[in-house]
Design a protein around this motif. Structure first.
Motif, short mmCIF file in Angstrom:
data_model
loop_
_atom_site.label_atom_id
_atom_site.label_comp_id
_atom_site.label_asym_id
_atom_site.label_seq_id
_atom_site.Cartn_x
_atom_site.Cartn_y
_atom_site.Cartn_z
N LEU A 9 33.08 15.83 -8.94
CA LEU A 9 33.08 17.29 -8.81
C LEU A 9 32.65 17.71 -7.40
O LEU A 9 33.22 18.65 -6.83
N ALA A 10 31.67 17.00 -6.84
CA ALA A 10 31.25 17.31 -5.46
C ALA A 10 32.36 17.00 -4.47
O ALA A 10 32.55 17.72 -3.49
N THR A 11 33.11 15.93 -4.71
CA THR A 11 34.25 15.60 -3.86
C THR A 11 35.28 16.71 -3.90
O THR A 11 35.79 17.16 -2.87
N CYS A 12 35.60 17.17 -5.11
CA CYS A 12 36.57 18.27 -5.26
C CYS A 12 36.12 19.51 -4.50
O CYS A 12 36.92 20.18 -3.85
N ASP A 13 34.82 19.81 -4.56
CA ASP A 13 34.29 20.98 -3.86
C ASP A 13 34.40 20.85 -2.35
O ASP A 13 34.51 21.84 -1.63
N ALA A 14 34.38 19.61 -1.86
CA ALA A 14 34.41 19.39 -0.41
C ALA A 14 35.82 19.43 0.16
O ALA A 14 35.99 19.61 1.37
N ARG A 54 39.09 10.79 8.23
CA ARG A 54 37.81 11.04 8.92
C ARG A 54 37.36 12.49 8.75
O ARG A 54 36.18 12.76 8.52
N GLU A 55 38.31 13.43 8.83
CA GLU A 55 37.96 14.84 8.63
C GLU A 55 37.40 15.06 7.22
O GLU A 55 36.41 15.77 7.04
N ILE A 56 38.03 14.43 6.23
CA ILE A 56 37.57 14.58 4.85
C ILE A 56 36.18 13.97 4.69
O ILE A 56 35.29 14.54 4.03
N GLU A 57 35.97 12.81 5.31
CA GLU A 57 34.66 12.17 5.23
C GLU A 57 33.58 13.09 5.81
O GLU A 57 32.50 13.24 5.23
N LEU A 58 33.86 13.72 6.94
CA LEU A 58 32.89 14.63 7.55
C LEU A 58 32.60 15.83 6.65
O LEU A 58 31.45 16.27 6.53
N MET A 60 32.72 15.82 3.44
CA MET A 60 31.91 15.33 2.32
C MET A 60 30.45 15.13 2.75
O MET A 60 29.52 15.43 2.00
N LEU A 61 30.26 14.67 3.99
CA LEU A 61 28.89 14.51 4.49
C LEU A 61 28.19 15.87 4.57
O LEU A 61 26.99 15.98 4.32
N GLN A 62 28.94 16.90 4.90
CA GLN A 62 28.35 18.24 5.02
C GLN A 62 27.88 18.80 3.68
O GLN A 62 27.00 19.65 3.64
N VAL A 63 28.46 18.32 2.56
CA VAL A 63 28.06 18.86 1.25
C VAL A 63 27.08 17.94 0.54
O VAL A 63 26.75 18.17 -0.63
N GLY A 64 26.59 16.90 1.23
CA GLY A 64 25.52 16.10 0.64
C GLY A 64 25.79 14.63 0.44
O GLY A 64 24.89 13.88 0.07
N PHE A 65 27.04 14.18 0.64
CA PHE A 65 27.31 12.75 0.57
C PHE A 65 26.64 12.06 1.76
O PHE A 65 26.33 12.69 2.77
N GLU A 66 26.43 10.77 1.64
CA GLU A 66 25.81 10.00 2.71
C GLU A 66 26.62 8.74 2.97
O GLU A 66 27.34 8.25 2.09
N ARG A 67 26.46 8.24 4.18
CA ARG A 67 27.07 6.95 4.50
C ARG A 67 26.15 5.84 3.99
O ARG A 67 24.94 5.90 4.19
N PRO A 68 26.70 4.83 3.35
CA PRO A 68 25.85 3.74 2.87
C PRO A 68 25.41 2.86 4.03
O PRO A 68 26.06 2.85 5.09
N PRO A 69 24.32 2.14 3.87
CA PRO A 69 23.95 1.19 4.93
C PRO A 69 24.99 0.08 5.01
O PRO A 69 25.62 -0.28 4.02
#
Length: 199
Positions: A9-14, A54-58, A60-69
């Motif tokens: 759902l968060a992905t859809c929102d992003a 890359r644009e989509i990834e950015l 998603m990061l803005q709405v709370g997703f994180e990059r894994p280590p």
């Protein structure tokens, strides 16, 4: 505890309007299994050109997703995907989110595009999203099995295939499964499961 539905759902929102999300993996398998199972991650196909990844990834990061280590890009056989994590509601045990892109299909003979085109609408919480067909879920699982995945993941993939094949409510297009599996080099894997008697 991971929350794969919340991550979807968060992905859809992003995403910008017009970009479809197609459920793959355990969430898709649960739409067709004879009995649903617990799944702790989200495998998603985003229907857009790969260069927009890359644009989509950015976004998603803005709405709370994180990059894994560590590693964020993965490859198995002919397929590549990107990984993010959704830390809510449990940052100690976040949800892994693997992103496939429909435009990233140079090696698969059009399979990814076919999955996107054949996907059907389903309800996920309050939202309508798309889910890969049972035939395409079986082929994806066969690709994972053929890639040499081991341990619990391998057992789960095999169980998903057998449960979908054993669901007598489904009218599966076996010829499509065989044709796609053959084009992707996993017909032997698929045939092994198609020969097993239904429960």
């Amino acid at each position: 505890m991971p929350d794969p539905v919340g991550a979807v759902l968060a992905t859809c929102d992003a995403l910008p309007s017009g970009v479809d999300v197609v459920l793959l993996g355990g969430l898709a398998a649960n739409a067709y299994r004879s009995e649903p199972r617990v799944t702790l991650d989200a495998d998603l196909l985003l229907v857009l050109d790969a260069h927009l990844g890359r644009e989509i990834e950015l976004r998603m990061l803005q709405v709370g997703f994180e990059r894994p280590p560590g590693r964020r890009g993965y490859r198995a056989g002919r397929f590549e995907w990107r990984r993010l994590i959704w830390p809510l509601p449990d940052p100690i045990d976040p949800t892994k989110v693997d992103l496939f892109f429909s435009g990233a299909d140079p090696q698969s003979g059009g399979f990814i595009r076919s999955v996107a085109a054949r996907a059907v609408s389903t309800k996920l919480g309050p939202r309508a999203v798309k889910v890969a067909t049972p035939e395409d879920v079986i082929v994806f699982k066969a690709l994972a099995i053929a890639s040499g995945v081991r341990g619990t993941k391998a057992v789960t993939d095999q169980d998903d295939v057998l449960s979908i094949l054993g669901n007598r409510k489904l009218q599966l297009d076996v010829e499509y499964i065989r044709a796609m599996a053959s084009s992707l080099g996993v017909l032997r894997v698929v045939s092994r499961y198609l020969r097993k008697p239904k429960k």
